[in-house]
Design an enzyme around this catalytic site. Structure first.
Site, mmCIF file in Angstrom:
data_model
loop_
_atom_site.group_PDB
_atom_site.id
_atom_site.type_symbol
_atom_site.label_atom_id
_atom_site.label_comp_id
_atom_site.label_asym_id
_atom_site.label_seq_id
_atom_site.Cartn_x
_atom_site.Cartn_y
_atom_site.Cartn_z
ATOM 1 N N TYR A 1 0.812 -1.218 0.000
ATOM 2 C CA TYR A 1 0.000 0.000 0.000
ATOM 3 C C TYR A 1 0.851 1.276 0.000
ATOM 4 O O TYR A 1 0.375 2.326 -0.420
ATOM 5 C CB TYR A 1 -0.943 -0.009 1.211
ATOM 6 C CG TYR A 1 -2.115 -0.947 1.011
ATOM 7 C CD1 TYR A 1 -3.258 -0.517 0.359
ATOM 8 C CD2 TYR A 1 -2.062 -2.272 1.439
ATOM 9 C CE1 TYR A 1 -4.333 -1.370 0.152
ATOM 10 C CE2 TYR A 1 -3.131 -3.138 1.240
ATOM 11 C CZ TYR A 1 -4.269 -2.674 0.597
ATOM 12 O OH TYR A 1 -5.330 -3.523 0.386
ATOM 13 N N ILE A 2 2.073 1.196 0.473
ATOM 14 C CA ILE A 2 2.955 2.366 0.480
ATOM 15 C C ILE A 2 4.015 2.248 -0.615
ATOM 16 O O ILE A 2 4.227 3.167 -1.402
ATOM 17 C CB ILE A 2 3.641 2.532 1.859
ATOM 18 C CG1 ILE A 2 2.590 2.748 2.954
ATOM 19 C CG2 ILE A 2 4.676 3.656 1.847
ATOM 20 C CD1 ILE A 2 1.692 3.960 2.769
ATOM 21 N N VAL B 1 0.822 8.820 4.708
ATOM 22 C CA VAL B 1 -0.348 8.999 3.843
ATOM 23 C C VAL B 1 -1.515 8.120 4.274
ATOM 24 O O VAL B 1 -1.326 7.055 4.850
ATOM 25 C CB VAL B 1 0.006 8.699 2.375
ATOM 26 C CG1 VAL B 1 0.928 9.777 1.844
ATOM 27 C CG2 VAL B 1 0.642 7.325 2.222
ATOM 28 N N LYS C 1 6.576 9.775 14.214
ATOM 29 C CA LYS C 1 5.594 8.997 13.449
ATOM 30 C C LYS C 1 4.710 8.155 14.375
ATOM 31 O O LYS C 1 3.494 8.103 14.220
ATOM 32 C CB LYS C 1 6.321 8.107 12.439
ATOM 33 C CG LYS C 1 5.492 7.014 11.831
ATOM 34 C CD LYS C 1 4.365 7.531 10.934
ATOM 35 C CE LYS C 1 3.302 6.492 10.785
ATOM 36 N NZ LYS C 1 2.727 6.361 9.496
ATOM 37 N N HIS D 1 -15.801 24.297 19.641
ATOM 38 C CA HIS D 1 -14.831 25.061 20.431
ATOM 39 C C HIS D 1 -13.506 25.071 19.664
ATOM 40 O O HIS D 1 -13.078 24.029 19.150
ATOM 41 C CB HIS D 1 -14.643 24.385 21.808
ATOM 42 C CG HIS D 1 -13.804 25.192 22.748
ATOM 43 N ND1 HIS D 1 -12.452 25.353 22.566
ATOM 44 C CD2 HIS D 1 -14.131 25.904 23.857
ATOM 45 C CE1 HIS D 1 -11.974 26.123 23.525
ATOM 46 N NE2 HIS D 1 -12.975 26.465 24.324
ATOM 47 N N CYS E 1 -1.925 0.423 11.161
ATOM 48 C CA CYS E 1 -1.114 1.478 11.772
ATOM 49 C C CYS E 1 -1.629 1.845 13.151
ATOM 50 O O CYS E 1 -0.946 1.648 14.149
ATOM 51 C CB CYS E 1 -1.160 2.732 10.903
ATOM 52 S SG CYS E 1 -0.920 2.376 9.181
ATOM 53 N N ARG F 1 -7.117 -5.243 6.748
ATOM 54 C CA ARG F 1 -6.194 -5.591 7.828
ATOM 55 C C ARG F 1 -6.676 -5.046 9.172
ATOM 56 O O ARG F 1 -7.015 -3.884 9.286
ATOM 57 C CB ARG F 1 -4.793 -5.061 7.499
ATOM 58 C CG ARG F 1 -4.101 -5.962 6.490
ATOM 59 C CD ARG F 1 -2.773 -5.416 6.091
ATOM 60 N NE ARG F 1 -2.918 -4.206 5.319
ATOM 61 C CZ ARG F 1 -1.906 -3.499 4.842
ATOM 62 N NH1 ARG F 1 -0.683 -3.880 5.086
ATOM 63 N NH2 ARG F 1 -2.121 -2.421 4.137
ATOM 64 N N ARG G 1 -3.966 9.655 17.591
ATOM 65 C CA ARG G 1 -5.263 9.348 16.978
ATOM 66 C C ARG G 1 -5.959 8.199 17.729
ATOM 67 O O ARG G 1 -7.156 8.250 17.975
ATOM 68 C CB ARG G 1 -5.037 8.993 15.510
ATOM 69 C CG ARG G 1 -6.205 9.302 14.628
ATOM 70 C CD ARG G 1 -5.781 9.456 13.181
ATOM 71 N NE ARG G 1 -6.895 9.249 12.286
ATOM 72 C CZ ARG G 1 -7.824 10.152 12.015
ATOM 73 N NH1 ARG G 1 -7.768 11.341 12.588
ATOM 74 N NH2 ARG G 1 -8.809 9.881 11.182
ATOM 75 N N LYS H 1 -12.013 0.766 6.931
ATOM 76 C CA LYS H 1 -12.623 2.090 6.887
ATOM 77 C C LYS H 1 -13.229 2.340 5.515
ATOM 78 O O LYS H 1 -13.133 1.488 4.625
ATOM 79 C CB LYS H 1 -11.645 3.179 7.275
ATOM 80 C CG LYS H 1 -10.492 3.346 6.336
ATOM 81 C CD LYS H 1 -9.655 4.499 6.838
ATOM 82 C CE LYS H 1 -8.652 4.917 5.803
ATOM 83 N NZ LYS H 1 -7.905 6.074 6.248
HETATM 84 N N1 SAJ Z 1 -11.434 5.642 13.213
HETATM 85 C C1 SAJ Z 1 -12.417 5.847 14.175
HETATM 86 N N2 SAJ Z 1 -12.704 7.140 14.499
HETATM 87 C C2 SAJ Z 1 -12.096 8.200 13.918
HETATM 88 C C3 SAJ Z 1 -11.107 7.970 12.948
HETATM 89 C C4 SAJ Z 1 -10.794 6.668 12.622
HETATM 90 O O1 SAJ Z 1 -12.989 4.919 14.728
HETATM 91 O O2 SAJ Z 1 -12.428 9.324 14.265
HETATM 92 C C5 SAJ Z 1 -11.059 4.272 12.852
HETATM 93 C C6 SAJ Z 1 -11.287 3.972 11.381
HETATM 94 O O3 SAJ Z 1 -12.588 3.547 11.131
HETATM 95 C C7 SAJ Z 1 -10.272 2.872 11.151
HETATM 96 C C8 SAJ Z 1 -9.120 3.259 12.075
HETATM 97 O O4 SAJ Z 1 -9.666 4.135 13.019
HETATM 98 O O5 SAJ Z 1 -10.770 1.616 11.525
HETATM 99 C C9 SAJ Z 1 -7.914 3.875 11.413
HETATM 100 O O6 SAJ Z 1 -8.292 4.743 10.370
HETATM 101 P P1 SAJ Z 1 -7.586 6.145 10.080
HETATM 102 O O7 SAJ Z 1 -8.246 6.751 8.917
HETATM 103 O O8 SAJ Z 1 -7.570 6.979 11.301
HETATM 104 O O9 SAJ Z 1 -6.074 5.788 9.826
HETATM 105 P P2 SAJ Z 1 -5.231 4.845 8.817
HETATM 106 O O10 SAJ Z 1 -4.786 3.641 9.607
HETATM 107 O O11 SAJ Z 1 -5.909 4.612 7.528
HETATM 108 O O12 SAJ Z 1 -3.973 5.802 8.536
HETATM 109 C C10 SAJ Z 1 -3.210 6.332 9.599
HETATM 110 C C11 SAJ Z 1 -2.956 7.808 9.318
HETATM 111 N N3 SAJ Z 1 -2.402 8.448 10.498
HETATM 112 C C12 SAJ Z 1 -2.968 9.541 11.029
HETATM 113 O O13 SAJ Z 1 -3.993 10.049 10.603
HETATM 114 C C13 SAJ Z 1 -2.283 10.123 12.215
HETATM 115 C C14 SAJ Z 1 -2.019 7.936 8.131
HETATM 116 O O14 SAJ Z 1 -1.651 9.297 7.929
HETATM 117 C C15 SAJ Z 1 -0.757 7.093 8.349
HETATM 118 O O15 SAJ Z 1 0.089 7.149 7.209
HETATM 119 C C16 SAJ Z 1 -1.165 5.664 8.556
HETATM 120 O O16 SAJ Z 1 -1.998 5.604 9.701
HETATM 121 C C17 SAJ Z 1 0.093 4.831 8.734
HETATM 122 O O17 SAJ Z 1 0.480 4.150 7.778
HETATM 123 O O18 SAJ Z 1 0.729 4.925 9.786
#
Ligand code: SAJ
Length: 425
Positions: free
Chosen positions: A12-13, A153, A204, A242, A258, A324, A211, A317
């Site tokens: 994916y990367i 990303v 990182k 806010h 991640c 995964r 998050r 998502k």
């Molecule tokens: N999720 C929630 N609530 C939210 C946001 C996400 O329940 O408010 C869940 C999503 O449904 C999903 C999971 O969290 O199951 C992760 O989704 P995501 O969109 O937050 O993140 P990833 O795993 O697709 O990508 C993240 C990103 N990191 C950040 O936003 C800080 C991305 O920029 C990174 O490159 C990636 O991890 C990575 O490879 O580390």
């Protein structure tokens, strides 16, 4: 200046990154242990889904600037973009990073640069990669340059974010950092921030841990709201007006390779000091169980003792095909354990990989008592309650992602429930 690159890991990367370097004029040799993926890539076919990847892959291969193989080759720059998962016991599995580094050792020459893009626990470059690279006999930092430049990303928007996001570059010395920055400047428009390798690794891991902790907070608010006649989605939205509040959204759990993984890297290093991090991980890991319990409870409340569940959404998502660590798979396991029968459907997942999966939405809904939305795909947001009505046996809908306009469904005669919302229940 145009370089030759050897990119190890075409997932994916690694694949989008390879293609980006190639369409910006660099000559890229991609490496993957998956023979099928290599063959597909050389035939300009994709083994993963990502917006804009197909046309860019065609452009790169047609220009003669990108080819894939199962073996590394000599190059100016080596980029490692392999998985760094956790083991069952939540410790970091750095075998892929170690093996990829070992694989390039015979090809590395004086003046080369090695960049690690995979997310890793702090000190991995210094403690895991450098000892392997020393086997080249080259003086590290003088004849061989090394850095960590973590990918940042988000799946689905990779090409936009590869260009626009700021990038962190952590070299083992200044020359390594400068060389890495110059290379990424061929397509990165965001700022490139220079630091040392270990700080880059930490930054990182912090991003994803932030998050995860924030999502755990949102999930905790959802659990509380389910008890006290509040819609957490509405309350969070209002709180976020806010200027200094930014709470994430609840859901059936946290998936992906991640966010559900990286916080454990810090927990492993300092278990006694990472209490919030571990609690957050456990809170998020509990959500699929909670989702399954809710499915059971909603059915019971409607006097359906042996419900048939239609689970919609298998990817971790919205609008991607990546499963995964998907919470959906854990919800499935919970339902199996409870002996609840179910079907699964996901328009983005073309192979039948999950239990009782069908590619046909109507078939998934046949005889179903309860429709459960686990992923907020655009296709699901547009579902027509009137159409679905004719397909199901009973009219129960449980939305774990706030994807549906439930008032509309209620008006169409459904019993509705949103995760984290007891305002109307
Ligand atoms: N999720 C929630 N609530 C939210 C946001 C996400 O329940 O408010 C869940 C999503 O449904 C999903 C999971 O969290 O199951 C992760 O989704 P995501 O969109 O937050 O993140 P990833 O795993 O697709 O990508 C993240 C990103 N990191 C950040 O936003 C800080 C991305 O920029 C990174 O490159 C990636 O991890 C990575 O490879 O580390």
């Amino acid at each position: 200046m145009k370089k030759s690159l050897c990119v190890v890991g075409l997932g994916y990367i690694g694949l989008p990154t390879s293609v980006m370097f190639a369409i910006h004029g660099h000559k890229v040799h991609g490496v993957d242990i998956n023979h099928k993926a290599v063959e597909m890539i050389n035939n300009k076919q994709l083994h993963i889904e990502e917006n804009g990847l197909q046309e860019r892959l065609e452009e790169a291969v047609d220009a003669g600037l990108f080819q894939a193989s199962v073996e590394p080759t000599e190059a100016d720059v080596f980029v490692i973009a392999v998985p760094s998962p956790i083991r069952e016991d939540k410790t970091a599995n750095l075998d892929y990073v170690r093996k990829a580094t070992e694989a390039i050792v015979p090809f590395v020459k004086e003046g080369n640069l090695v960049i690690l893009e995979s997310t890793v626990p702090p000190r991995t470059v210094e403690d895991v990669m450098i000892p392997v690279l020393e086997q080249t006999g080259l003086a590290i930092g003088e004849e061989l340059f090394v850095s960590h430049s973590p990918e940042r990303v988000i799946p689905g928007k990779v090409f936009q974010e590869l260009v626009d996001n700021d990038r962190i570059v952590g070299g083992i010395n200044e020359k390594s950092s400068t060389m890495t920055k110059e290379l990424y400047q061929s397509f990165v428009k965001g700022n490139i921030h220079l630091t040392d390798a270990t700080t880059a690794e930490m930054a990182k891991v912090i991003e994803n841990t932030y998050r995860d902790v924030n999502i755990a907070f949102a999930n905790e608010l959802a659990l509380i709201s389910d008890k006290i006649g509040v819609n957490s989605w509405e309350a969070i939205k209002l709180a976020n007006y806010h200027p200094r509040v930014n709470i994430h959204t609840p859901g059936p759990g946290v998936g992906g390779h991640c966010i559900a993984v990286d916080p454990w890297f810090l927990a492993e290093i300092e278990p006694d000091l990472s209490k919030i991090i571990q609690l957050s991980r456990n809170t998020n890991d509990y959500m699929p169980t909670y989702t399954a319990e809710q499915i059971q409870q909603i059915s019971k409340e409607q006097f359906i003792n042996d419900p048939k569940v239609a689970l919609f959404g298998l990817s971790f998502k919205a609008n991607i095909d990546d499963q995964r660590e998907s919470p959906s798979l854990k919800v499935i396991m919970e339902l199996v354990e409870k002996g609840i029968s179910f079907t699964t459907f996901d328009p983005h997942i073309k192979d039948n990989v999950a239990s009782n999966q069908t590619q046909d939405m109507d078939e998934a809904l046949k005889d179903a008592d309860i429709l459960v939305i686990l992923t907020d795909h655009d296709e699901f947001k547009q579902l027509d309650p009137e159409y679905i009505k004719g397909k199901m046996k009973n009219r129960l809908v449980f939305d774990t992602k706030n994807a549906l306009s439930l008032d509309e469904w209620k008006n169409a005669g459904y019993v509705t429930k949103r995760l984290g919302d007891s305002k109307n229940g």
